[in-house]
Design a protein around this motif. Structure first.
Motif, PDB file in Angstrom:
ATOM      1  N   ILE A 114      31.622  88.877 -30.785  1.00  0.00           N
ATOM      2  CA  ILE A 114      32.711  90.210 -30.959  1.00  0.00           C
ATOM      3  C   ILE A 114      32.823  91.043 -29.821  1.00  0.00           C
ATOM      4  O   ILE A 114      33.497  92.016 -29.634  1.00  0.00           O
ATOM      5  CB  ILE A 114      32.024  91.131 -32.215  1.00  0.00           C
ATOM      6  CG1 ILE A 114      30.580  91.682 -31.751  1.00  0.00           C
ATOM      7  CG2 ILE A 114      31.864  90.285 -33.331  1.00  0.00           C
ATOM      8  CD1 ILE A 114      30.240  92.587 -32.641  1.00  0.00           C
ATOM      9  N   HIS A 115      32.117  90.555 -28.523  1.00  0.00           N
ATOM     10  CA  HIS A 115      32.676  91.184 -27.474  1.00  0.00           C
ATOM     11  C   HIS A 115      34.163  90.983 -27.078  1.00  0.00           C
ATOM     12  O   HIS A 115      34.422  89.895 -26.912  1.00  0.00           O
ATOM     13  CB  HIS A 115      31.666  90.651 -26.069  1.00  0.00           C
ATOM     14  CG  HIS A 115      30.229  90.859 -26.328  1.00  0.00           C
ATOM     15  ND1 HIS A 115      29.378  89.854 -27.223  1.00  0.00           N
ATOM     16  CD2 HIS A 115      29.628  91.897 -25.970  1.00  0.00           C
ATOM     17  CE1 HIS A 115      28.141  90.464 -27.241  1.00  0.00           C
ATOM     18  NE2 HIS A 115      28.237  91.505 -26.501  1.00  0.00           N
ATOM     19  N   ASP A 116      34.679  92.072 -26.473  1.00  0.00           N
ATOM     20  CA  ASP A 116      36.118  91.974 -26.290  1.00  0.00           C
ATOM     21  C   ASP A 116      36.483  92.903 -25.020  1.00  0.00           C
ATOM     22  O   ASP A 116      37.783  92.575 -24.956  1.00  0.00           O
ATOM     23  CB  ASP A 116      36.943  92.358 -27.588  1.00  0.00           C
ATOM     24  CG  ASP A 116      36.868  93.831 -27.947  1.00  0.00           C
ATOM     25  OD1 ASP A 116      36.366  94.550 -27.366  1.00  0.00           O
ATOM     26  OD2 ASP A 116      37.590  94.170 -28.766  1.00  0.00           O
ATOM     27  N   SER A 160      36.995  83.361 -24.393  1.00  0.00           N
ATOM     28  CA  SER A 160      35.951  84.018 -23.784  1.00  0.00           C
ATOM     29  C   SER A 160      34.857  83.990 -24.792  1.00  0.00           C
ATOM     30  O   SER A 160      34.777  83.988 -25.997  1.00  0.00           O
ATOM     31  CB  SER A 160      36.492  85.587 -23.950  1.00  0.00           C
ATOM     32  OG  SER A 160      35.585  86.535 -23.420  1.00  0.00           O
TER      33      SER A 160
END
Ligand code: B1M
Length: 234
Positions: A114-116, A160
């Motif tokens: 969930i890193h954005d 990513s």
């Protein structure tokens, strides 16, 4: 140094202000970070310098203390929110370009992740670099990537991943493309802190991008190389 209610950020010299912004980012103070961004811009700082020296560098400090167990998820979420408040001000400045679009990029963070912040930054810089960008968000499955590729028909697929546990999923997406006979339809670029060139090669990506600036350079170089090698129709 932590922000006291009565601290006048605009009274600080540039270096002290940047240091204070690192502290405010650390403390998750979104309003103060936004104010700092506006002050630096009003002093003639370029959006790129504000982004890299004040925001990205500050997030690096958060990352170290998160790793060392000094900061925990709720606190880091607050820092991420503050980072995004600063990025929201910079976004229109970084993406404004009158130039015709040089290609289309579809980008997402892979399933389980969930890193954005990094992805959003890459998307922003690509837009600023003249690309049309379709950002399909976080936690994206191979099926969702396929559906979005069909819908948007980009030149480049960007993925990513920030976790060592989710980076292998990039291979799942690329293998799915191969199974469908569509791998060569796209330039595939990958990025994220735990990746490197050897990993990109091992999963069958076209290139690893260390940061947003490299992503823009690589995207431009690869699009231009592909167009030069394209056989003219007829
Ligand atoms: Co997370 N987290 N996190 N986290 N987090 C890391 C990644 C970690 C390194 C922290 C640490 O331990 N030092 C660690 C991963 C360890 C590992 O896998 N080896 C970690 C962990 C463990 C976790 C959790 C598992 C914690 C837990 O729950 N116990 C959990 C996982 C959640 C999940 O995804 N399923 C988790 C959660 C979170 C938050 C939600 C709290 C928050 C994310 C908020 C958000 O993104 N909206 C968070 C954050 C903020 C971080 C750190 C502190 C900062 C990441 C960041 O935004 N960096 C991070 C520590 C670190 O990286 N030092 C950490 C700033 C950003 C500008 O850089 O993302 O690297 P970066 O992007 C760069 C390049 O990598 C590149 O360009 C960008 C711009 O220059 N790039 C690309 C990135 N994507 C690209 C795509 C491209 C090209 C280039 O496509 C073409």
């Amino acid at each position: 140094m932590s922000t006291a209610d009565d601290l006048d950020l605009s009274s600080l010299a540039d270096d002290d202000l940047v240091e204070q912004m690192h502290d405010d980012l650390y403390d998750g103070l979104a309003d103060e970070v936004a104010e700092g961004v506006n002050i630096l811009l009003s002093r003639g700082w370029t959006p790129n310098d504000v982004l890299n020296k004040a925001l990205v560098a500050g997030m690096g400090i958060v990352g170290v203390d998160f790793r060392d167990g000094i900061l925990f998820v709720p606190e880091v979420l607050m820092s991420a929110k503050a980072m995004k408040a600063g990025m929201a001000i910079l976004r229109p400045l970084l993406v404004e370009t009158g130039a015709p679009r040089i290609g289309k990029v579809l980008i997402g963070t892979v399933k389980g992740d969930i890193h954005d912040i990094g992805k959003n930054l890459v998307a922003m810089m690509l837009e600023g670099g003249g690309f049309e960008v379709v950002d399909i968000g976080i936690n994206v499955s191979a099926d969702d990537f396929m559906t979005a590729l069909d819908e948007h028909r980009p030149d480049i697929l960007g993925m990513s991943a920030l976790l060592t546990t989710t980076m292998p999923y990039m291979k799942v997406v690329i293998d799915t493309l191969k199974q469908k006979g569509r791998r060569d339809d796209y330039i595939v670029l990958v990025g994220g802190a735990p990746l490197n060139e050897a990993f990109a090669e091992s999963v069958g990506a076209d290139a690893y991008c260390r940061d947003a600036a490299v992503a823009v350079e690589t995207a431009k170089a690869m699009i231009s190389a592909r167009r030069q090698h394209a056989v003219p129709a007829g």
